[in-house]
Design a protein around this motif. Structure first.
Motif, PDB file in Angstrom:
ATOM      1  N   VAL A  42      46.278  -2.107 -16.614  1.00  0.00           N
ATOM      2  CA  VAL A  42      47.567  -1.686 -16.759  1.00  0.00           C
ATOM      3  C   VAL A  42      48.455  -1.631 -15.319  1.00  0.00           C
ATOM      4  CG1 VAL A  42      48.994   0.500 -17.294  1.00  0.00           C
ATOM      5  CG2 VAL A  42      47.186  -0.031 -18.682  1.00  0.00           C
ATOM      6  N   PHE A  43      47.821  -1.290 -14.113  1.00  0.00           N
ATOM      7  CA  PHE A  43      48.654  -1.579 -13.160  1.00  0.00           C
ATOM      8  C   PHE A  43      48.361  -3.179 -12.542  1.00  0.00           C
ATOM      9  CE2 PHE A  43      48.809   2.717 -10.828  1.00  0.00           C
ATOM     10  CZ  PHE A  43      48.666   3.398 -12.055  1.00  0.00           C
ATOM     11  N   LEU A  44      47.855  -4.042 -13.411  1.00  0.00           N
ATOM     12  CA  LEU A  44      47.793  -5.437 -13.026  1.00  0.00           C
ATOM     13  C   LEU A  44      46.855  -5.486 -11.875  1.00  0.00           C
ATOM     14  CD1 LEU A  44      51.227  -6.078 -14.579  1.00  0.00           C
ATOM     15  CD2 LEU A  44      49.001  -6.830 -15.535  1.00  0.00           C
ATOM     16  N   ALA A  45      45.831  -5.104 -11.629  1.00  0.00           N
ATOM     17  CA  ALA A  45      45.092  -5.106 -10.461  1.00  0.00           C
ATOM     18  C   ALA A  45      43.764  -5.366 -10.680  1.00  0.00           C
ATOM     19  CB  ALA A  45      45.200  -3.776  -9.483  1.00  0.00           C
ATOM     20  N   ASP A  46      42.827  -5.955  -9.892  1.00  0.00           N
ATOM     21  CA  ASP A  46      41.533  -6.553 -10.423  1.00  0.00           C
ATOM     22  C   ASP A  46      40.416  -5.528  -9.601  1.00  0.00           C
ATOM     23  OD1 ASP A  46      40.983  -7.281  -7.848  1.00  0.00           O
ATOM     24  OD2 ASP A  46      41.130  -9.440  -8.202  1.00  0.00           O
ATOM     25  N   GLU A  47      39.191  -5.993  -9.693  1.00  0.00           N
ATOM     26  CA  GLU A  47      38.320  -5.088  -9.430  1.00  0.00           C
ATOM     27  C   GLU A  47      38.054  -4.892  -7.946  1.00  0.00           C
ATOM     28  OE1 GLU A  47      34.499  -5.423 -11.398  1.00  0.00           O
ATOM     29  OE2 GLU A  47      35.927  -4.705 -12.706  1.00  0.00           O
ATOM     30  N   SER A  48      38.938  -5.524  -7.042  1.00  0.00           N
ATOM     31  CA  SER A  48      39.071  -5.061  -5.589  1.00  0.00           C
ATOM     32  C   SER A  48      39.891  -3.908  -5.598  1.00  0.00           C
ATOM     33  CB  SER A  48      39.600  -6.133  -4.986  1.00  0.00           C
ATOM     34  OG  SER A  48      40.956  -6.659  -5.329  1.00  0.00           O
ATOM     35  N   HIS A  49      40.457  -3.286  -6.527  1.00  0.00           N
ATOM     36  CA  HIS A  49      41.173  -2.278  -6.220  1.00  0.00           C
ATOM     37  C   HIS A  49      40.481  -1.005  -7.011  1.00  0.00           C
ATOM     38  CE1 HIS A  49      44.257  -5.087  -5.211  1.00  0.00           C
ATOM     39  NE2 HIS A  49      45.222  -4.286  -4.964  1.00  0.00           N
ATOM     40  N   GLN A  50      40.802   0.226  -6.346  1.00  0.00           N
ATOM     41  CA  GLN A  50      40.096   1.575  -6.718  1.00  0.00           C
ATOM     42  C   GLN A  50      41.010   2.314  -7.640  1.00  0.00           C
ATOM     43  OE1 GLN A  50      36.696   2.019  -6.610  1.00  0.00           O
ATOM     44  NE2 GLN A  50      37.515   3.763  -7.831  1.00  0.00           N
ATOM     45  N   PRO A  51      40.685   2.570  -8.909  1.00  0.00           N
ATOM     46  CA  PRO A  51      41.498   3.606  -9.460  1.00  0.00           C
ATOM     47  C   PRO A  51      40.996   5.219  -9.230  1.00  0.00           C
ATOM     48  CG  PRO A  51      40.258   2.214 -11.105  1.00  0.00           C
ATOM     49  CD  PRO A  51      39.739   1.808  -9.744  1.00  0.00           C
TER      50      PRO A  51
ATOM     51  N   GLY B 100      60.539  -6.882  -3.138  1.00  0.00           N
ATOM     52  CA  GLY B 100      60.949  -7.533  -1.931  1.00  0.00           C
ATOM     53  C   GLY B 100      60.764  -6.385  -0.812  1.00  0.00           C
ATOM     54  N   ILE B 101      60.639  -5.052  -0.842  1.00  0.00           N
ATOM     55  CA  ILE B 101      60.371  -4.316   0.205  1.00  0.00           C
ATOM     56  C   ILE B 101      59.049  -4.218   0.563  1.00  0.00           C
ATOM     57  CG2 ILE B 101      60.619  -1.739   0.872  1.00  0.00           C
ATOM     58  CD1 ILE B 101      62.889  -1.387  -0.850  1.00  0.00           C
ATOM     59  N   THR B 102      58.151  -4.483  -0.496  1.00  0.00           N
ATOM     60  CA  THR B 102      56.702  -4.423  -0.042  1.00  0.00           C
ATOM     61  C   THR B 102      56.379  -5.694   0.705  1.00  0.00           C
ATOM     62  OG1 THR B 102      56.125  -3.375  -1.894  1.00  0.00           O
ATOM     63  CG2 THR B 102      54.335  -4.787  -1.091  1.00  0.00           C
ATOM     64  N   ALA B 103      57.031  -6.879   0.192  1.00  0.00           N
ATOM     65  CA  ALA B 103      56.869  -8.200   1.111  1.00  0.00           C
ATOM     66  C   ALA B 103      57.385  -7.767   2.639  1.00  0.00           C
ATOM     67  CB  ALA B 103      57.706  -9.195   0.565  1.00  0.00           C
TER      68      ALA B 103
ATOM     69  N   GLY C 163      56.631   1.040 -17.827  1.00  0.00           N
ATOM     70  CA  GLY C 163      57.537   0.927 -18.159  1.00  0.00           C
ATOM     71  C   GLY C 163      58.609  -0.171 -17.315  1.00  0.00           C
ATOM     72  N   GLU C 164      58.364  -0.051 -15.962  1.00  0.00           N
ATOM     73  CA  GLU C 164      59.034  -1.118 -15.261  1.00  0.00           C
ATOM     74  C   GLU C 164      57.775  -2.145 -14.744  1.00  0.00           C
ATOM     75  OE1 GLU C 164      62.189  -1.226 -14.528  1.00  0.00           O
ATOM     76  OE2 GLU C 164      62.963   0.981 -14.871  1.00  0.00           O
ATOM     77  N   ALA C 165      58.269  -3.335 -14.771  1.00  0.00           N
ATOM     78  CA  ALA C 165      57.267  -4.260 -14.440  1.00  0.00           C
ATOM     79  C   ALA C 165      56.747  -3.930 -13.126  1.00  0.00           C
ATOM     80  CB  ALA C 165      57.842  -5.775 -14.250  1.00  0.00           C
ATOM     81  N   MET C 166      55.450  -4.093 -12.920  1.00  0.00           N
ATOM     82  CA  MET C 166      54.917  -3.807 -11.709  1.00  0.00           C
ATOM     83  C   MET C 166      53.605  -4.180 -11.719  1.00  0.00           C
ATOM     84  SD  MET C 166      54.202  -2.424  -8.508  1.00  0.00           S
ATOM     85  CE  MET C 166      52.561  -1.840  -8.962  1.00  0.00           C
ATOM     86  N   PRO C 167      53.487  -5.744 -11.219  1.00  0.00           N
ATOM     87  CA  PRO C 167      52.135  -6.215 -10.707  1.00  0.00           C
ATOM     88  C   PRO C 167      51.612  -5.761  -9.398  1.00  0.00           C
ATOM     89  CG  PRO C 167      53.904  -8.040 -10.809  1.00  0.00           C
ATOM     90  CD  PRO C 167      54.440  -6.558 -10.876  1.00  0.00           C
ATOM     91  N   GLN C 168      50.800  -4.665  -9.273  1.00  0.00           N
ATOM     92  CA  GLN C 168      50.436  -4.096  -8.139  1.00  0.00           C
ATOM     93  C   GLN C 168      49.799  -5.164  -7.148  1.00  0.00           C
ATOM     94  OE1 GLN C 168      47.960  -0.579  -8.025  1.00  0.00           O
ATOM     95  NE2 GLN C 168      47.797  -0.573  -5.726  1.00  0.00           N
ATOM     96  N   GLN C 169      48.873  -5.628  -7.764  1.00  0.00           N
ATOM     97  CA  GLN C 169      48.243  -6.613  -6.641  1.00  0.00           C
ATOM     98  C   GLN C 169      48.905  -8.016  -6.203  1.00  0.00           C
ATOM     99  OE1 GLN C 169      44.235  -7.541  -8.281  1.00  0.00           O
ATOM    100  NE2 GLN C 169      43.557  -8.915  -6.236  1.00  0.00           N
ATOM    101  N   ALA C 170      49.759  -8.436  -7.348  1.00  0.00           N
ATOM    102  CA  ALA C 170      50.551  -9.555  -6.990  1.00  0.00           C
ATOM    103  C   ALA C 170      51.648  -9.269  -5.908  1.00  0.00           C
ATOM    104  CB  ALA C 170      51.334 -10.281  -8.199  1.00  0.00           C
ATOM    105  N   TRP C 171      51.994  -8.027  -5.969  1.00  0.00           N
ATOM    106  CA  TRP C 171      53.216  -7.638  -4.997  1.00  0.00           C
ATOM    107  C   TRP C 171      52.485  -6.898  -3.742  1.00  0.00           C
ATOM    108  CZ3 TRP C 171      57.406  -4.916  -8.530  1.00  0.00           C
ATOM    109  CH2 TRP C 171      57.794  -5.743  -9.209  1.00  0.00           C
ATOM    110  N   GLY C 172      51.246  -7.005  -3.679  1.00  0.00           N
ATOM    111  CA  GLY C 172      50.498  -6.266  -2.683  1.00  0.00           C
ATOM    112  C   GLY C 172      50.684  -4.851  -2.293  1.00  0.00           C
TER     113      GLY C 172
ATOM    114  N   ALA D 107      44.193   2.197  -5.640  1.00  0.00           N
ATOM    115  CA  ALA D 107      44.282   1.864  -4.094  1.00  0.00           C
ATOM    116  C   ALA D 107      43.790   0.554  -3.916  1.00  0.00           C
ATOM    117  CB  ALA D 107      43.591   2.873  -3.420  1.00  0.00           C
ATOM    118  N   SER D 108      44.426  -0.318  -2.972  1.00  0.00           N
ATOM    119  CA  SER D 108      44.130  -1.665  -2.585  1.00  0.00           C
ATOM    120  C   SER D 108      43.076  -1.427  -1.556  1.00  0.00           C
ATOM    121  CB  SER D 108      45.238  -2.481  -1.875  1.00  0.00           C
ATOM    122  OG  SER D 108      45.464  -1.895  -0.770  1.00  0.00           O
ATOM    123  N   PRO D 109      42.263  -2.788  -1.245  1.00  0.00           N
ATOM    124  CA  PRO D 109      41.240  -2.645  -0.328  1.00  0.00           C
ATOM    125  C   PRO D 109      41.746  -2.281   0.878  1.00  0.00           C
ATOM    126  CG  PRO D 109      41.007  -4.689  -1.597  1.00  0.00           C
ATOM    127  CD  PRO D 109      42.584  -4.007  -1.936  1.00  0.00           C
TER     128      PRO D 109
END
Ligand SMILES: *Cc1c(COP(=O)(O)O)cnc(C)c1O
Length: 387
Positions: free
Chosen positions: A48-57, A151-154, A173-182, A205-207
């Motif tokens: 749902v957060f659009l993140a892969d196994e490297s990310h920890q829920p 943009g702000i994350t970048a 609700g809002e588009a939010m690909p967590q991993q793609a956006w970093g 959480a990201s790596p």
């Protein structure tokens, strides 16, 4: 349905299947069947957060404020420099939490309630100091303002800072690909667009966020929030083995599992598109009724809620009339403009029928409050979009 619709920015209307899961006999938190459900829910949360196994829920009993507290308690140390991209009430809260854990906080404030901050404005501020962390409120629930997380994350990453995003009124609700956006920590609560009654704090959480936590020089000051306790528990559930730190909210976890499945069955892109359509319909209707909105431009208006300004001569008394007409709405929240506007939540499993019923109740409420309005004018504008 004889009860009014709950159309506030959380809690929201929940699906029958989610509510049914809430009423099941509570399982043991170490029963194999429950472990399997929890383990699967953790995988679905990543999706749902659009993140892969490297990310920890993390799924922890508590509200959205605990999710904020937990993110900051773990990734901030005393003396860290934090930049709060401040768009309202919940950004102020994030700044307070960061200060509580000893951070040196700079708040970059939107010019006025209803304004946002651009990636360019944040980039200028990022050159002024060496920030360890940038926080963003994806949708500020007090103003209905949507902020440019991508943009702000970048910009923040380019400056070497971690990014924590409060997605409590935005996630699912809002588009939010967590991993793609970093985004390093993206957090929410169960009762908003995730669609589960209040009581679960949800974080991914990201790596890099986990590294920051692992490399701490000082212990996490919050006992309950410490990822050192929660990480083995989340790993155990995902690995289908029993573990205990603090009793999970078992029925809420069962309901979460149902809701995440429903979200993934609909598909994240379809969900984002549906929220956009419902939002466009509500905003078109509000405009057709002659009401302004708190966000100063439609380009940065959220798709999970709408914040109409009361017309001349109308105040919060109107909300009682709207309730009589079948929809519960929320009053203002931003301290500077609290009495000037109200809030319509339209996130989660909200349907075309819910939106039209709510707008009908708003029209009748406005008319009962003495506002001259041609009946059906808002509904027609919404239907033009909804078909
Ligand atoms: C609702 C909300 C919170 C707080 O969540 P609680 O569950 O009330 O603690 C934090 N941030 C945002 C953006 C919210 O909308």
């Amino acid at each position: 349905m004889s009860r009014p619709l709950l159309m506030i920015p959380g809690p929201i209307e929940f699906t029958d299947e989610v509510l049914a899961a809430m009423s099941l006999p509570s399982p043991s938190h170490v029963a194999p069947e429950f472990i399997a459900v929890f383990g699967h829910a953790l995988k679905d949360l990543r999706a749902v957060f659009l993140a892969d196994e490297s990310h920890q829920p993390f799924v922890i009993a508590g509200s959205g404020t605990l999710a904020m507290d937990s993110a900051i308690a773990n990734v901030v140390e005393a003396g860290d420099k934090v930049l709060v991209v401040n768009t309202g009430f919940f950004s102020d809260r994030m700044a307070d939490i960061c200060r509580r854990y000893g951070a040196e906080v700079d708040s970059l404030d939107a010019a006025a309630p209803g304004d946002t901050l651009s990636a360019e404005q944040v980039a200028v501020q990022l050159e002024k100091a060496d920030y360890d962390l940038v926080t963003i409120t994806h949708v500020d629930t007090s103003t209905g303002v949507l902020t440019d997380v991508q943009g702000i994350t970048a910009a923040a990453k380019a400056a070497g800072a971690l990014v924590v995003v409060d997605g409590v009124c935005a996630t699912a609700g809002e588009a939010m690909p967590q991993q793609a956006w970093g985004v390093d920590v993206y957090l929410t609560a169960s009762q908003k667009a995730i669609g589960v009654p209040p009581g679960l704090a949800l974080l991914v959480a990201s790596p890099a966020a986990l590294d920051k936590w692992r490399q701490r020089r000082t212990p996490v000051a919050s006992y309950y929030s410490d990822w050192g306790y929660w990480l083995p528990i989340m790993n155990a559930y995902e690995g289908l083995s029993p573990a205990y730190f603090a009793t999970p909210a078992v029925n809420l976890v069962l309901a979460l599992a149902v809701s995440l499945r429903q979200l993934l069955d609909e598909g994240m892109d379809a969900i984002f598109a549906r929220h956009q359509l419902m939002s466009d319909a509500v905003k078109a209707a509000i405009g057709a009724m002659g009401l302004g909105q708190v966000p100063t431009a439609s380009a940065h208006a959220a798709h999970t809620l709408t914040c109409p300004r009361y017309p001349q001569g109308v105040d919060a008394t109107m909300l009682g009339y709207v309730r009589d007409g079948g929809a519960i709405l929320a009053g203002g929240l931003h301290p500077d403009i609290k009495g000037d506007y109200f809030r319509i939540g339209h996130m989660g499993a909200v349907s075309r029928a819910d939106v039209l019923a709510t707008l009908g109740a708003v029209e009748s409420g406005l008319r009962r409050a003495g506002y001259a309005l041609e009946p059906g004018i808002g509904l027609a504008a919404a239907q033009a979009l909804l078909g």
